[in-house]
Design an enzyme around this catalytic site. Sequence first.
Site, PDB file in Angstrom:
ATOM      1  N   SER A   9       0.848  -1.188   0.000  1.00  0.00           N
ATOM      2  CA  SER A   9       0.000   0.000   0.000  1.00  0.00           C
ATOM      3  C   SER A   9       0.882   1.235   0.000  1.00  0.00           C
ATOM      4  CB  SER A   9      -0.894   0.016   1.238  1.00  0.00           C
ATOM      5  OG  SER A   9      -1.380   1.326   1.432  1.00  0.00           O
ATOM      6  N   HIS A  34      -0.984  -1.303  -4.379  1.00  0.00           N
ATOM      7  CA  HIS A  34      -2.274  -1.041  -3.722  1.00  0.00           C
ATOM      8  C   HIS A  34      -2.405   0.466  -3.526  1.00  0.00           C
ATOM      9  CE1 HIS A  34      -5.810  -2.082  -1.303  1.00  0.00           C
ATOM     10  NE2 HIS A  34      -5.414  -1.152  -0.449  1.00  0.00           N
ATOM     11  N   ASP A  36      -4.677   3.506  -2.242  1.00  0.00           N
ATOM     12  CA  ASP A  36      -5.758   3.846  -1.317  1.00  0.00           C
ATOM     13  C   ASP A  36      -6.314   5.238  -1.581  1.00  0.00           C
ATOM     14  OD1 ASP A  36      -5.996   1.563   0.529  1.00  0.00           O
ATOM     15  OD2 ASP A  36      -3.897   2.014   1.003  1.00  0.00           O
ATOM     16  N   MET A  38      -8.971   8.008  -0.452  1.00  0.00           N
ATOM     17  CA  MET A  38      -9.803   8.427   0.692  1.00  0.00           C
ATOM     18  C   MET A  38     -10.311   9.846   0.451  1.00  0.00           C
ATOM     19  SD  MET A  38      -7.495   7.022   3.821  1.00  0.00           S
ATOM     20  CE  MET A  38      -6.689   5.403   3.749  1.00  0.00           C
ATOM     21  N   HIS A  68      -8.241   0.913  -4.251  1.00  0.00           N
ATOM     22  CA  HIS A  68      -9.149   0.677  -3.124  1.00  0.00           C
ATOM     23  C   HIS A  68      -9.872   1.987  -2.856  1.00  0.00           C
ATOM     24  CE1 HIS A  68      -9.450  -0.257   1.496  1.00  0.00           C
ATOM     25  NE2 HIS A  68     -10.631  -0.123   0.925  1.00  0.00           N
ATOM     26  N   MET A  70     -12.178   4.352  -1.006  1.00  0.00           N
ATOM     27  CA  MET A  70     -12.853   4.642   0.258  1.00  0.00           C
ATOM     28  C   MET A  70     -13.496   6.010   0.072  1.00  0.00           C
ATOM     29  SD  MET A  70      -9.814   3.193   2.675  1.00  0.00           S
ATOM     30  CE  MET A  70      -8.647   3.235   1.311  1.00  0.00           C
ATOM     31  N   MET A 139     -11.246  -6.035   5.158  1.00  0.00           N
ATOM     32  CA  MET A 139     -10.492  -5.083   5.975  1.00  0.00           C
ATOM     33  C   MET A 139     -10.234  -5.720   7.338  1.00  0.00           C
ATOM     34  SD  MET A 139     -10.009  -2.462   4.079  1.00  0.00           S
ATOM     35  CE  MET A 139      -9.109  -1.542   5.330  1.00  0.00           C
ATOM     36  N   ASP A 177      -6.387  -6.576   4.078  1.00  0.00           N
ATOM     37  CA  ASP A 177      -5.812  -5.225   4.125  1.00  0.00           C
ATOM     38  C   ASP A 177      -5.901  -4.690   5.552  1.00  0.00           C
ATOM     39  OD1 ASP A 177      -5.003  -2.623   3.658  1.00  0.00           O
ATOM     40  OD2 ASP A 177      -6.659  -2.104   2.311  1.00  0.00           O
TER      41      ASP A 177
HETATM   42  C1  DX5 Z   1      -6.358   1.548   5.349  1.00  0.00           C
HETATM   43  C2  DX5 Z   1      -5.851   1.189   3.979  1.00  0.00           C
HETATM   44  C3  DX5 Z   1      -4.719   0.265   3.972  1.00  0.00           C
HETATM   45  C4  DX5 Z   1      -3.473   0.743   4.687  1.00  0.00           C
HETATM   46  C5  DX5 Z   1      -2.848  -0.467   5.307  1.00  0.00           C
HETATM   47  O1  DX5 Z   1      -7.592   2.161   5.231  1.00  0.00           O
HETATM   48  O2  DX5 Z   1      -6.878   0.596   3.211  1.00  0.00           O
HETATM   49  O3  DX5 Z   1      -4.398  -0.168   2.641  1.00  0.00           O
HETATM   50  O4  DX5 Z   1      -2.535   1.371   3.873  1.00  0.00           O
HETATM   51  O5  DX5 Z   1      -1.768  -0.054   6.068  1.00  0.00           O
HETATM   52  P1  DX5 Z   1      -1.006  -1.027   7.061  1.00  0.00           P
HETATM   53  O6  DX5 Z   1      -0.484  -2.170   6.239  1.00  0.00           O
HETATM   54  O7  DX5 Z   1       0.053  -0.160   7.628  1.00  0.00           O
HETATM   55  O8  DX5 Z   1      -2.029  -1.485   8.065  1.00  0.00           O
HETATM   56 ZN    ZN Z   2      -6.352  -0.308   1.237  1.00  0.00          ZN
END
Ligand code: DX5
Ligand code: ZN
Length: 224
Positions: A9, A34, A36, A38, A68, A70, A139, A177
């Site tokens: 990620s 990956h 992310d 947000m 991903h 969010m 998750m 994840d």
């Molecule tokens: C959290 C993200 C993850 C995050 C995971 O909302 O979806 O992808 O980057 O980070 P670690 O591996 O540090 O838990």
């Molecule tokens: Zn993620």
Amino acid sequence: MQPAVIAPSILSADFARLGQEVDTVLASGADWVHFDVMDNHYVPNLTIGPLVCDALRKHGVTAPIDVHLMVEPVDRIVPDFARAGASLISFHPEASRHVHRTIQLIKAEGCQAGLVLNPATPVEVLDYVLEELDLVLLMSVNPGFGGQAFIPSTLDKLRRVRERIGASGKPIRLEIDGGVKPDNIGAIAAAGADTFVAGSAIFGQPDYAEVIARMRNEIDAVSR
Ligand code: DX5
Ligand code: ZN
């Protein structure tokens, strides 16, 4: 089971040197990127969008980009990510009013589709849509931040979803994840995951290749 995929990620990467970070982690043995997304609405944090995905493609990244989402709403942004070079697009059912429609939209845009289950989201959300999916993402932390601890009840959930995927007979990936590290990845693989996101565990270490190799050894020890 399909070959294991390690998907670092980039949330935990150094954003000031993102292209280089992605090159390095892929050269260190990672399979996917990956990504992310947000929106400070569906989750209380704000990250990166299609522009950055497109910039990574223009930089020369050819590995699959695992987006991903969010964000809420979901559908408006899907075509933008498809155009920006996303390979897979996953979303949270709580963020889409018409889950089945969003899955079809992602596929119509030429991407693979994934559904993401939060820690408190029951596996029954997969009823009627599992066979439409290319990936289920569980998750193992609440979404929004890197560096949180793995929630242990996710192991049982992985087993339950693995059973459902097995019963479907389809090559649907099961991704995990949140809080994935070399010391718990074996148990996570044993519970049925085949695709592993890790942010802080990889980008928080000086030698990405060393961590990724350790993760792969732990996964291989389980599948042997
Ligand atoms: C959290 C993200 C993850 C995050 C995971 O909302 O979806 O992808 O980057 O980070 P670690 O591996 O540090 O838990
Ligand atoms: Zn993620």
